[in-house]
Design a protein around this motif. Sequence first.
Motif, mmCIF file in Angstrom:
data_model
loop_
_atom_site.group_PDB
_atom_site.id
_atom_site.type_symbol
_atom_site.label_atom_id
_atom_site.label_comp_id
_atom_site.label_asym_id
_atom_site.label_seq_id
_atom_site.Cartn_x
_atom_site.Cartn_y
_atom_site.Cartn_z
ATOM 1 N N TYR A 1 0.834 -1.210 0.020
ATOM 2 C CA TYR A 1 0.027 -0.054 0.080
ATOM 3 C C TYR A 1 0.839 1.494 -0.093
ATOM 4 C CZ TYR A 1 -4.415 -2.597 0.534
ATOM 5 O OH TYR A 1 -5.474 -3.164 0.165
ATOM 6 N N ARG B 1 0.147 4.835 1.680
ATOM 7 C CA ARG B 1 -1.301 5.515 1.649
ATOM 8 C C ARG B 1 -0.982 7.028 1.284
ATOM 9 N NH1 ARG B 1 -1.076 2.421 6.096
ATOM 10 N NH2 ARG B 1 -1.857 4.146 7.342
ATOM 11 N N GLN C 1 -3.072 5.018 -1.508
ATOM 12 C CA GLN C 1 -4.208 5.619 -0.986
ATOM 13 C C GLN C 1 -5.327 5.258 -1.667
ATOM 14 O OE1 GLN C 1 -5.794 9.472 -2.049
ATOM 15 N NE2 GLN C 1 -7.516 7.951 -1.555
ATOM 16 N N ALA D 1 -6.074 1.680 -0.238
ATOM 17 C CA ALA D 1 -6.647 1.442 0.907
ATOM 18 C C ALA D 1 -8.265 2.179 0.675
ATOM 19 C CB ALA D 1 -6.038 2.558 1.657
ATOM 20 N N ASP E 1 -4.829 7.941 5.338
ATOM 21 C CA ASP E 1 -3.873 8.376 4.592
ATOM 22 C C ASP E 1 -2.554 8.365 5.363
ATOM 23 O OD1 ASP E 1 -4.986 10.743 5.808
ATOM 24 O OD2 ASP E 1 -3.260 11.799 5.037
ATOM 25 N N THR F 1 -9.382 11.355 3.869
ATOM 26 C CA THR F 1 -8.139 11.451 3.218
ATOM 27 C C THR F 1 -7.376 12.752 3.936
ATOM 28 O OG1 THR F 1 -7.047 11.561 0.928
ATOM 29 C CG2 THR F 1 -9.125 12.486 1.394
#
Length: 554
Positions: free
Chosen positions: A68, A71, A78, A81, A341, A395
């Motif tokens: 990931y 993120r 991101q 996710a 994030d 986010t």
Amino acid sequence: MNKSYYPFILLMALGAGCAPKNISQSGGNTSQLPANAGNISESAAKYAATITAADLSKHLHIIASDEYEGRDTGQKGQKMAAAYISKEFKEDGLQGPVKNSSTSPYYQTFDLEKSAWGEGYLTVGTRKFTMQQDFFVIGSSPYQTEETTEVVFAGYGIDAPKYSDYTNLNVKDKMVVVLAGEPRGSNGNYLVSGNGKASDWGNDPRTKRSAAMKHGAKSLVVITGTNAEEFNDLTNRFKSHGKRPTIGLKSGTDGQTNTGMLYASPALGAALLNTTTDKLFAYRPAAGNGNQPATSNFSAAKNVKVKTTRLIEPLPTENVLGFIEGTDKKDEIVVITAHYDHVGVDEDLPGDKIYNGANDDGSGTVAVIEMAEAFAQAKKDGAGPRRSLLFMTVTAEEKGLLGSEYYANNPLFPLENTVANINIDMIGRMDKKYERTKDSNYIYVIGADKLSSELHQINEQANQKYVNLKLDYTFNDENDPNRFYYRSDHYNFAKHRIPIIFYFNGVHDDYHQPSDEVDKILFDSAEKVTRLAFHTAWEIANRDERLKVDSNKQ
């Protein structure tokens, strides 16, 4: 937990955010209680027990894995996710509340702006001041090409009911120059608050920018520090930040053109006001001699030109939301948040280059996933909440609380119907204080009493009845220098006078380092904190009356 946002708050030594009108205390439709209302109140422990360390571990081993890529906002990891979280929400039976979405009903999509500074300067007559040396621009630039601008002095830039620097002052389309901080009287009390506690105008520079924007100013110049050395100390971190691209909310997202904000050296501030730094700072004691702003003899410079080129490109991103509709009070909303994030990858690092963000805030994200699953199961079993629940992983928290700020500016459900925000940011580790005694049975609780005495009591009672963690209020102290109350997503609800509670384990050596890895997470501790958050949310969602907004401790 946001790191880069913190210096902007400390820089001005300011206070809580703006405080719009009080939230209505009226409840939702109370004409008919659900038939099993009694059973609902007795079912909390059953559904809290579905939140387990094993399930938290399962989710976190996925979203905080190297796959990931840390993120980073707007980047591949991101997006991965977001897809994982929305899949979990959907499989658990939560509704996607975003109508007419072109991507997913679980995504609140929007464009941030990725930008970098180009050429920048400010001239006063024949004197030239350089961007990233004599001044720093925060956020967007209103001067993409060289412009001549009119300068006006507005004291401390305060526009409060009992103390306003804008009375009879026309600043429309002008460059407004103000002093940092806020005035104190001869007795040491702040003039705005009337006591020894700094007001909102002293803690959050965005408060002054909002006032300048309301009055139509094109830019706000905040004179920072009292001499060159202090200015350099306060703005030193901006020099390196200014060389890198930054992320921000898109200009005009709220329907307005944002007022640009500049942190200027005392020398530049004095030049703009056609005075000396000694005379400039002599205004401070003068301003504290009465209850109204002091008059000044400054004659603003006339021949002022400015250029602050910002190179901008859009950066699409998304908040991920899952919704559980309530029963008899379904129009009232409890929002449960964590940011999903983190800060991505740094290719310049030797060795491990990925900032996995397992604790920050993978731990909070998986807690929200587990809480959503528990409440969804309760609803399937006929014990669903009376109030509606919005589970939101946001986010761009690491870029300045931007995802939650975007939601607050563009809420899917009216803010006046939002009863509370429960925010979870870093709950899987021990900080240095508790590491010394190897005591993981604690959690820092922040903000619960700032706006609602009831929220504080609910959390205390839930902990005593179900969980028995040590509730540490160290960081809830308004004088605590860390100012954590202003550094995570709950703040964007609190500034609208929505009661919040923030669960946080404190800072450790792996904070914002590639070493924030899953194998260091204490999942048994995270389970207890998540269950406490669940029980607190359960009570808020099912009690007869909505939380009272009866405090003002910000």
